[in-house]
Design a protein around this motif. Structure first.
Motif, mmCIF file in Angstrom:
data_model
loop_
_atom_site.group_PDB
_atom_site.id
_atom_site.type_symbol
_atom_site.label_atom_id
_atom_site.label_comp_id
_atom_site.label_asym_id
_atom_site.label_seq_id
_atom_site.Cartn_x
_atom_site.Cartn_y
_atom_site.Cartn_z
ATOM 1 N N ARG A 1 -1.768 65.048 5.252
ATOM 2 C CA ARG A 1 -1.603 65.303 3.819
ATOM 3 C C ARG A 1 -1.174 66.736 3.535
ATOM 4 O O ARG A 1 -0.852 67.067 2.398
ATOM 5 C CB ARG A 1 -2.907 65.027 3.074
ATOM 6 C CG ARG A 1 -3.337 63.570 3.076
ATOM 7 C CD ARG A 1 -4.411 63.327 2.037
ATOM 8 N NE ARG A 1 -3.894 63.511 0.683
ATOM 9 C CZ ARG A 1 -4.656 63.559 -0.409
ATOM 10 N NH1 ARG A 1 -5.961 63.455 -0.287
ATOM 11 N NH2 ARG A 1 -4.129 63.708 -1.594
ATOM 12 N N ARG B 1 6.816 65.853 2.724
ATOM 13 C CA ARG B 1 7.491 64.603 3.119
ATOM 14 C C ARG B 1 9.006 64.746 3.124
ATOM 15 O O ARG B 1 9.714 63.942 3.727
ATOM 16 C CB ARG B 1 7.080 63.464 2.177
ATOM 17 C CG ARG B 1 5.597 63.173 2.195
ATOM 18 C CD ARG B 1 5.152 62.715 3.565
ATOM 19 N NE ARG B 1 3.712 62.907 3.766
ATOM 20 C CZ ARG B 1 3.126 62.803 4.941
ATOM 21 N NH1 ARG B 1 3.833 62.537 6.014
ATOM 22 N NH2 ARG B 1 1.827 63.002 5.049
ATOM 23 N N ILE C 1 -3.030 54.322 3.277
ATOM 24 C CA ILE C 1 -3.024 55.258 2.156
ATOM 25 C C ILE C 1 -3.875 54.695 1.025
ATOM 26 O O ILE C 1 -3.859 53.479 0.770
ATOM 27 C CB ILE C 1 -1.577 55.534 1.676
ATOM 28 C CG1 ILE C 1 -1.565 56.620 0.600
ATOM 29 C CG2 ILE C 1 -0.904 54.264 1.189
ATOM 30 C CD1 ILE C 1 -0.173 57.056 0.209
ATOM 31 N N GLU D 1 -4.243 54.959 -2.895
ATOM 32 C CA GLU D 1 -3.504 55.463 -4.055
ATOM 33 C C GLU D 1 -3.686 54.554 -5.252
ATOM 34 O O GLU D 1 -4.064 53.390 -5.128
ATOM 35 C CB GLU D 1 -2.023 55.627 -3.721
ATOM 36 C CG GLU D 1 -1.333 54.333 -3.308
ATOM 37 C CD GLU D 1 0.140 54.531 -2.988
ATOM 38 O OE1 GLU D 1 0.606 55.680 -3.023
ATOM 39 O OE2 GLU D 1 0.828 53.527 -2.702
ATOM 40 N N ARG E 1 2.107 57.343 -9.281
ATOM 41 C CA ARG E 1 1.025 57.025 -8.359
ATOM 42 C C ARG E 1 0.318 58.298 -7.893
ATOM 43 O O ARG E 1 0.949 59.323 -7.619
ATOM 44 C CB ARG E 1 1.547 56.243 -7.148
ATOM 45 C CG ARG E 1 2.107 54.885 -7.529
ATOM 46 C CD ARG E 1 2.361 54.023 -6.303
ATOM 47 N NE ARG E 1 1.133 53.511 -5.730
ATOM 48 C CZ ARG E 1 0.493 52.434 -6.156
ATOM 49 N NH1 ARG E 1 0.943 51.769 -7.205
ATOM 50 N NH2 ARG E 1 -0.600 52.030 -5.559
ATOM 51 N N GLU F 1 -2.154 59.905 -5.043
ATOM 52 C CA GLU F 1 -2.632 59.703 -3.676
ATOM 53 C C GLU F 1 -4.006 60.336 -3.515
ATOM 54 O O GLU F 1 -4.171 61.539 -3.695
ATOM 55 C CB GLU F 1 -1.644 60.309 -2.676
ATOM 56 C CG GLU F 1 -2.073 60.126 -1.225
ATOM 57 C CD GLU F 1 -1.070 60.695 -0.244
ATOM 58 O OE1 GLU F 1 -1.518 61.203 0.815
ATOM 59 O OE2 GLU F 1 0.145 60.655 -0.532
ATOM 60 N N ARG G 1 -5.220 59.764 2.977
ATOM 61 C CA ARG G 1 -4.524 59.037 4.041
ATOM 62 C C ARG G 1 -5.537 58.805 5.155
ATOM 63 O O ARG G 1 -6.201 59.745 5.604
ATOM 64 C CB ARG G 1 -3.316 59.816 4.538
ATOM 65 C CG ARG G 1 -2.216 59.896 3.496
ATOM 66 C CD ARG G 1 -0.898 60.376 4.041
ATOM 67 N NE ARG G 1 0.111 60.287 2.986
ATOM 68 C CZ ARG G 1 1.349 59.885 3.167
ATOM 69 N NH1 ARG G 1 1.751 59.522 4.378
ATOM 70 N NH2 ARG G 1 2.206 59.818 2.165
ATOM 71 N N THR H 1 -5.893 50.370 -1.313
ATOM 72 C CA THR H 1 -5.746 50.871 0.045
ATOM 73 C C THR H 1 -4.697 50.023 0.740
ATOM 74 O O THR H 1 -4.872 48.819 0.910
ATOM 75 C CB THR H 1 -7.080 50.811 0.809
ATOM 76 O OG1 THR H 1 -8.086 51.532 0.071
ATOM 77 C CG2 THR H 1 -6.935 51.426 2.185
ATOM 78 N N GLU I 1 -12.410 62.069 -5.443
ATOM 79 C CA GLU I 1 -11.648 61.009 -6.099
ATOM 80 C C GLU I 1 -11.664 61.167 -7.614
ATOM 81 O O GLU I 1 -10.643 60.984 -8.290
ATOM 82 C CB GLU I 1 -12.213 59.645 -5.703
ATOM 83 C CG GLU I 1 -11.988 59.284 -4.243
ATOM 84 C CD GLU I 1 -12.655 57.978 -3.864
ATOM 85 O OE1 GLU I 1 -13.441 57.458 -4.701
ATOM 86 O OE2 GLU I 1 -12.410 57.481 -2.757
#
Length: 488
Positions: free
Chosen positions: A253, A257, A383, A385, A392, A394, A397, A419, A460
């Motif tokens: 993470r 990307r 993942i 999310e 979305r 995230e 991971r 998930t 979260e």
């Protein structure tokens, strides 16, 4: 004559009063201050021309002394006002460019040239003195002064060259050829100041900086490329190692990307295969954190795939090859949520675990569903999310050794996100009944589970912007919920 001078002074007194009032209303330098100065300069020019006093012409030496003094004073004010307007234009330009600090040296140079030029014009048009003779005379002093200040002038002109070429700016991370590395915090007439990784201030003279090889780590953007090398035993095909390392990068993470991270085989012998993982991180300061995470993921993924490192024992002697219970028990030891289990308790969980294989794109747990088993990843990446399309969020991971479903099994709560399998995934399920047996024998474990759940729940909730009642949950509250759910 006195009446003419009186009228002239009244006109200019009114103009100067209006300018002073405007500066009181807008005291801070900026675009509005520049507009005020421009209006004052244009009005001053108009008044001078209206009264027959062109500021760019030499005064008649036959005029009265009083008249020459008044005209000379007004011309001097006009030239200084013009120089002030040009100097403020340079300053406002740097402010609009959002680089006022790194352009300070260049700004000082431009302002100095403007005011020196204005002074020469005043000497020529107000005092009627030959400028050429003054420049020639001052040149001799300039040569003497230059020889005396040779080292200082070398730094000054090197600083000017560096600013004109825009090789570095305040906030850039740079590396010099003598291994000096740091963040540029200021550049002035004599030196450039860096703040290194340990927080110390490094001052480098501009003359030395101009001769150094400079690597700017903040250009073309502040993201930074990094890599690390891993040696694996040559007991498996390179393709299997490459696929596993791609999963390592996919599970991180901390890395960016785009551009996509890459894996390349850089060396091979009868004993080992050397693999290089290349990636980019948001800033230079993120490199250490990303490397630490990737090393942890390499350990977990190679263990799960039975890929031994170059210094490991042969693959057939690793835990992954010693049978299903031992392999699952090793996975359990990787999960923080099971850190305080005894050896017998870990063996009991490993024996009861059921193996499940899911394809890439499959949903392991859907949002708002309640899981009935604790699931532990053994292979692949998943993942967590929430949201749709570009919106979305995230949460995490998951890689080998990570656990999911604990919210439903231990609290009876619903999942806050989906998930999804990013690759083909192998996981082991531990039933709620088996967890209940261990809790009945040792209820104190509920306190450890509650502390770990609290950490994950807060993370979260912070991402999901949950309601305040969930954010205020404490470890003792979660412990009581776990005990009540299992009727303990």
């Amino acid at each position: 004559m006195p009446s003419v001078l009186t009228d002239l002074w009244i006109q200019f007194s009114i103009l100067f009063g209006a300018r002073a009032a405007a500066h009181i209303v807008s005291p801070a330098p900026g675009t509005r201050r520049l507009i005020i100065d421009c209006v004052f300069f244009l009005a001053l020019t108009a008044l001078l021309l209206w009264n027959g006093i062109p500021p760019y012409s030499v005064e008649d030496l036959g005029s009265a002394v009083t008249l020459r003094f008044v005209h000379g004073s007004l011309k001097t004010i006009w030239w200084l006002a013009g120089a002030m307007v040009l100097a403020n234009c340079a300053r406002v330009f740097l402010i609009l460019e959002h680089k006022p600090r790194e352009g300070r040296l260049l700004q000082d140079l431009v302002v100095a040239i403007i005011y020196v030029s204005a002074a020469l014009c005043i000497i020529a048009y107000v005092f009627s003195l030959p400028v050429g003779t003054i420049i020639a005379t001052s040149g001799v002093f300039a040569i003497v002064l230059g020889l005396a200040l040779q080292s200082t002038l070398n730094d000054v002109f090197s600083g000017i060259a560096l600013n004109l070429n825009r090789l570095l700016s305040v906030g850039d991370w740079v590396v010099l050829d003598d291994d000096v590395q740091g963040k540029v915090v200021e550049t002035n007439w004599r030196s450039t100041q860096f703040l290194n990784k340990t927080g110390d201030l490094v001052v480098v003279p501009n003359s030395m900086l101009a001769k150094s090889r400079i690597t700017n780590l903040s250009v073309p953007d502040i993201s930074h490329g990094a890599s690390l090398t891993v040696k694996m035993q040559a007991s498996v095909p390179p393709k299997a190692i490459e696929d596993t390392m791609h999963q390592v990068l996919l599970g991180s993470r901390e890395i960016l990307r785009s551009p996509s991270p890459s894996v390349s085989i850089t060396g091979m012998s009868r004993d080992s295969i050397e693999v290089e993982l290349s990636f980019r991180v948001p800033t230079l300061l993120s490199v250490a954190k990303a490397r630490n995470e990737i090393f942890d993921l390499i350990y977990r993924h190679t263990f799960a795939a039975s890929l031994p490192l170059a210094s490991d024992p042969p693959a057939e002697k690793t835990a992954a090859g010693a049978g299903k219970p031992d392999f699952v028990k090793s996975l359990i030891s990787l999960a923080p949520i099971f850190a305080n289990l005894t050896n017998d308790e870990a063996n009991a969980l490993a024996s009861s675990a059921e193996r499940v294989v899911m394809k890439q794109g499959a949903v392991i747990a859907r949002k708002d569903s309640t899981t009935s088993a604790l699931m532990m990843l053994a292979r692949g990446v998943a993942i967590v999310e929430d949201g749709v399309d570009d919106g979305r969020i995230e949460f995490a991971r998951l890689s080998p050794g990570d656990v999911l479903g604990e919210r439903g099994v231990l609290l009876g709560s619903k999942e806050v996100a989906d998930t999804i399998c990013l690759t083909d995934v192998t996981l082991y399920q531990i039933s709620k009944g088996k967890i209940a047996e261990i809790l009945r024998e040792r209820p104190a474990i509920a306190e450890d589970l509650a502390a770990l759940l609290l950490t994950r729940t807060k993370a979260e909730d912070a991402l999901h912007q949950a309601s305040s009642d969930r954010a205020s949950t404490t470890a003792p509250d979660l412990r009581m919920r776990i005990l009540r759910l299992f009727h303990l």
